[in-house]
Design a protein around this motif. Sequence first.
Motif, PDB file in Angstrom:
ATOM      1  N   ASP A  23       0.835  -1.194   0.000  1.00 12.74           N
ATOM      2  CA  ASP A  23       0.000   0.000   0.000  1.00 12.74           C
ATOM      3  C   ASP A  23       0.877   1.254   0.000  1.00 12.74           C
ATOM      4  OD1 ASP A  23      -2.224  -1.637   0.046  1.00 12.74           O
ATOM      5  OD2 ASP A  23      -2.491  -1.503   2.224  1.00 12.74           O
ATOM      6  N   ALA A  24       0.256   2.422   0.146  1.00 13.00           N
ATOM      7  CA  ALA A  24       1.023   3.670   0.111  1.00 13.00           C
ATOM      8  C   ALA A  24       0.242   4.773   0.808  1.00 13.00           C
ATOM      9  CB  ALA A  24       1.335   4.080  -1.339  1.00 13.00           C
ATOM     10  N   PHE A  25       0.979   5.807   1.254  1.00  9.27           N
ATOM     11  CA  PHE A  25       0.384   6.997   1.846  1.00  9.27           C
ATOM     12  C   PHE A  25       0.298   8.105   0.801  1.00  9.27           C
ATOM     13  CE2 PHE A  25       2.294   6.159   6.355  1.00  9.27           C
ATOM     14  CZ  PHE A  25       1.353   5.175   6.578  1.00  9.27           C
ATOM     15  N   GLU A  26      -0.756   8.901   0.877  1.00 10.89           N
ATOM     16  CA  GLU A  26      -0.784  10.176   0.164  1.00 10.89           C
ATOM     17  C   GLU A  26       0.207  11.125   0.857  1.00 10.89           C
ATOM     18  OE1 GLU A  26      -3.247  11.178  -2.747  1.00 10.89           O
ATOM     19  OE2 GLU A  26      -2.332   9.187  -2.745  1.00 10.89           O
ATOM     20  N   PRO A  27       0.799  12.090   0.132  1.00 13.62           N
ATOM     21  CA  PRO A  27       1.916  12.879   0.679  1.00 13.62           C
ATOM     22  C   PRO A  27       1.649  13.614   1.990  1.00 13.62           C
ATOM     23  CG  PRO A  27       1.793  13.157  -1.693  1.00 13.62           C
ATOM     24  CD  PRO A  27       0.565  12.389  -1.299  1.00 13.62           C
ATOM     25  N   GLY A  28       0.433  14.106   2.214  1.00 13.36           N
ATOM     26  CA  GLY A  28       0.175  14.872   3.435  1.00 13.36           C
ATOM     27  C   GLY A  28      -0.460  14.072   4.553  1.00 13.36           C
ATOM     28  N   ASN A  44     -10.268   7.700   5.576  1.00 16.89           N
ATOM     29  CA  ASN A  44     -10.899   6.900   4.529  1.00 16.89           C
ATOM     30  C   ASN A  44      -9.808   6.200   3.718  1.00 16.89           C
ATOM     31  OD1 ASN A  44     -12.799   5.900   2.737  1.00 16.89           O
ATOM     32  ND2 ASN A  44     -13.626   7.895   2.174  1.00 16.89           N
ATOM     33  N   LEU A  45     -10.162   5.118   3.050  1.00 22.48           N
ATOM     34  CA  LEU A  45      -9.213   4.416   2.187  1.00 22.48           C
ATOM     35  C   LEU A  45      -9.454   4.789   0.732  1.00 22.48           C
ATOM     36  CD1 LEU A  45      -9.301   0.777   3.654  1.00 22.48           C
ATOM     37  CD2 LEU A  45      -7.769   2.655   4.267  1.00 22.48           C
ATOM     38  N   LEU A  46      -8.375   4.948   0.010  1.00 18.72           N
ATOM     39  CA  LEU A  46      -8.452   5.145  -1.430  1.00 18.72           C
ATOM     40  C   LEU A  46      -8.163   3.794  -2.069  1.00 18.72           C
ATOM     41  CD1 LEU A  46      -8.932   7.388  -3.523  1.00 18.72           C
ATOM     42  CD2 LEU A  46      -6.453   7.693  -3.635  1.00 18.72           C
ATOM     43  N   LEU A  47      -9.224   3.094  -2.466  1.00 20.50           N
ATOM     44  CA  LEU A  47      -9.077   1.748  -3.015  1.00 20.50           C
ATOM     45  C   LEU A  47      -8.504   1.818  -4.417  1.00 20.50           C
ATOM     46  CD1 LEU A  47     -12.501   0.213  -1.884  1.00 20.50           C
ATOM     47  CD2 LEU A  47     -10.307   0.196  -0.663  1.00 20.50           C
ATOM     48  N   GLU A  48      -7.458   1.038  -4.673  1.00 22.69           N
ATOM     49  CA  GLU A  48      -6.782   1.034  -5.961  1.00 22.69           C
ATOM     50  C   GLU A  48      -6.765  -0.392  -6.500  1.00 22.69           C
ATOM     51  OE1 GLU A  48      -2.245   1.750  -7.605  1.00 22.69           O
ATOM     52  OE2 GLU A  48      -2.965   3.013  -5.980  1.00 22.69           O
ATOM     53  N   ASP A  49      -7.450  -0.630  -7.615  1.00 24.93           N
ATOM     54  CA  ASP A  49      -7.483  -1.988  -8.157  1.00 24.93           C
ATOM     55  C   ASP A  49      -6.249  -2.260  -9.007  1.00 24.93           C
ATOM     56  OD1 ASP A  49      -7.909  -0.883 -10.705  1.00 24.93           O
ATOM     57  OD2 ASP A  49     -10.077  -1.186 -10.625  1.00 24.93           O
ATOM     58  N   GLU A  50      -6.166  -3.477  -9.529  1.00 27.69           N
ATOM     59  CA  GLU A  50      -4.964  -3.894 -10.249  1.00 27.69           C
ATOM     60  C   GLU A  50      -4.799  -3.164 -11.580  1.00 27.69           C
ATOM     61  OE1 GLU A  50      -4.081  -8.354  -8.656  1.00 27.69           O
ATOM     62  OE2 GLU A  50      -5.876  -8.131  -9.896  1.00 27.69           O
ATOM     63  N   ALA A  92      -9.581  10.581   2.135  1.00 27.20           N
ATOM     64  CA  ALA A  92      -8.962   9.311   1.730  1.00 27.20           C
ATOM     65  C   ALA A  92      -7.473   9.558   1.477  1.00 27.20           C
ATOM     66  CB  ALA A  92      -9.642   8.759   0.475  1.00 27.20           C
ATOM     67  N   LEU A  93      -6.649   9.223   2.472  1.00 24.41           N
ATOM     68  CA  LEU A  93      -5.222   9.513   2.406  1.00 24.41           C
ATOM     69  C   LEU A  93      -4.358   8.252   2.438  1.00 24.41           C
ATOM     70  CD1 LEU A  93      -5.244  12.522   4.903  1.00 24.41           C
ATOM     71  CD2 LEU A  93      -5.207  12.624   2.396  1.00 24.41           C
ATOM     72  N   TYR A  94      -4.995   7.105   2.515  1.00 28.99           N
ATOM     73  CA  TYR A  94      -4.284   5.819   2.521  1.00 28.99           C
ATOM     74  C   TYR A  94      -4.663   5.068   1.248  1.00 28.99           C
ATOM     75  CZ  TYR A  94      -2.548   1.273   4.258  1.00 28.99           C
ATOM     76  OH  TYR A  94      -1.876   0.089   4.412  1.00 28.99           O
ATOM     77  N   ARG A  95      -3.680   4.755   0.408  1.00 31.52           N
ATOM     78  CA  ARG A  95      -3.925   4.036  -0.843  1.00 31.52           C
ATOM     79  C   ARG A  95      -3.862   2.533  -0.582  1.00 31.52           C
ATOM     80  NH1 ARG A  95      -0.220   7.734  -3.317  1.00 31.52           N
ATOM     81  NH2 ARG A  95       1.087   6.046  -4.109  1.00 31.52           N
ATOM     82  N   TYR A  96      -5.021   1.908  -0.635  1.00 31.18           N
ATOM     83  CA  TYR A  96      -5.173   0.486  -0.313  1.00 31.18           C
ATOM     84  C   TYR A  96      -5.245  -0.301  -1.621  1.00 31.18           C
ATOM     85  CZ  TYR A  96      -7.118  -3.679   2.020  1.00 31.18           C
ATOM     86  OH  TYR A  96      -7.338  -4.948   2.500  1.00 31.18           O
ATOM     87  N   ARG A  97      -4.250  -1.125  -1.848  1.00 28.03           N
ATOM     88  CA  ARG A  97      -4.168  -1.869  -3.102  1.00 28.03           C
ATOM     89  C   ARG A  97      -5.029  -3.133  -3.036  1.00 28.03           C
ATOM     90  NH1 ARG A  97      -0.802  -1.977  -7.540  1.00 28.03           N
ATOM     91  NH2 ARG A  97      -0.442  -3.990  -8.510  1.00 28.03           N
ATOM     92  N   LEU A  98      -5.977  -3.259  -3.953  1.00 30.68           N
ATOM     93  CA  LEU A  98      -6.824  -4.443  -4.034  1.00 30.68           C
ATOM     94  C   LEU A  98      -6.122  -5.496  -4.879  1.00 30.68           C
ATOM     95  CD1 LEU A  98     -10.180  -2.599  -4.759  1.00 30.68           C
ATOM     96  CD2 LEU A  98      -9.547  -3.679  -2.591  1.00 30.68           C
ATOM     97  N   ARG A  99      -5.904  -6.680  -4.287  1.00 31.52           N
ATOM     98  CA  ARG A  99      -5.211  -7.747  -4.999  1.00 31.52           C
ATOM     99  C   ARG A  99      -6.023  -9.027  -4.926  1.00 31.52           C
ATOM    100  NH1 ARG A  99       0.461  -8.208  -2.217  1.00 31.52           N
ATOM    101  NH2 ARG A  99       0.629  -9.958  -3.681  1.00 31.52           N
ATOM    102  N   SER A 100      -6.160  -9.709  -6.043  1.00 29.13           N
ATOM    103  CA  SER A 100      -6.951 -10.941  -6.087  1.00 29.13           C
ATOM    104  C   SER A 100      -6.290 -12.072  -5.326  1.00 29.13           C
ATOM    105  CB  SER A 100      -7.177 -11.365  -7.541  1.00 29.13           C
ATOM    106  OG  SER A 100      -5.937 -11.567  -8.198  1.00 29.13           O
ATOM    107  N   ASP A 101      -4.963 -11.985  -5.081  1.00 30.77           N
ATOM    108  CA  ASP A 101      -4.260 -13.060  -4.389  1.00 30.77           C
ATOM    109  C   ASP A 101      -3.982 -12.738  -2.924  1.00 30.77           C
ATOM    110  OD1 ASP A 101      -2.415 -11.043  -4.804  1.00 30.77           O
ATOM    111  OD2 ASP A 101      -0.755 -12.402  -5.286  1.00 30.77           O
ATOM    112  N   SER A 102      -4.635 -11.705  -2.379  1.00 26.61           N
ATOM    113  CA  SER A 102      -4.384 -11.342  -0.989  1.00 26.61           C
ATOM    114  C   SER A 102      -5.011 -12.363  -0.054  1.00 26.61           C
ATOM    115  CB  SER A 102      -4.974  -9.961  -0.689  1.00 26.61           C
ATOM    116  OG  SER A 102      -6.389 -10.017  -0.693  1.00 26.61           O
TER     117      SER A 102
END
Length: 332
Positions: A105-110, A130-136, A223-233
Amino acid sequence: MPETPRGDIEKRPPRVSVVVPAYNAAEFLERTVASVQAQSLSDFEILIIDDCSRDSTLAIARSLAATDDRVRVIAAECNGGPAAARNLGLDHARGEWIALLDADDAFEPGRLARLTALARDCNADLLADNLLLEDEAGDREPMLPAGEVASCAPITAADFLRGNLPDPQRPRRSYGFLKPLISRRFLQSQGLRYEENLRFAEDFAFYMACFAAGARFFLCQEALYRYRLRSDSLTARHSTEDLRQFLAVNLRFLEHPALASPGFRSAMQDLCRSLEQRLQWRVFVDEARERSWHRAALASLKGWHVFSYVSSQLIAEIWRRLCQGRLGSTPA
């Protein structure tokens, strides 16, 4: 033990300890750490917890630590799973606040500057954004829609549970996925740690333990936390035993005296019913694969709420397989 102290213990403790549990995360780790290094608030340490990775995760972590003395590497002696890795991070964290960050995952800069300021103003023990959901494919959307919460609002244990109930309109919403900023003083005063036997929903159980200890938990809309959605999680492929353990955790908290209230009990009972439905569908699928049709049928008869759910899932599965021309195979 940390591999890169370089006099860190003598320094003033940082504002934030960012705990990054990592297992076979070589593909993502550099990007993840870079998102912390790019924060507008620079008073932090990054603790990379390598959980006996089989790829080059540990080598990458060491190379990152070699170029930034805010990065510390902790190599686990054996693979203990995400909860054990988080506990290692808590044990070595020195910051006023602890920020959890999954290795993909990743943080937004601020993010860190914003959350530490809000947590101070709210006198929070835990504060989640909030989470910023990011798909593949790289597409992003906030997990919580505009208006679900105020700019910064307190939430109760009952609110948290209701945020984990299935919602067909928002299938990706789950408050258990939140990654709050946590007061290290609060954790130490209450002796709180992750349950290391859990390899699924360990964050959920930890947050519930915080509520039971009287935590002041706040949630903000940004939404400042980039949450990566992965099919193999691990979350995407939970097993029958995962669901059984998760249900047991919830039933234990259902009887916790510090959480006793009509609103909490009602929300927890709703969540337990939902988990029982999912668990028995999983049992049904497992038994069907073994051609144990009698036991599969029994799994669907654990109450009307289970029977109706299993029946609807089975009908949907049959329809899907009819469309794919695979009716002869057992459910996935």
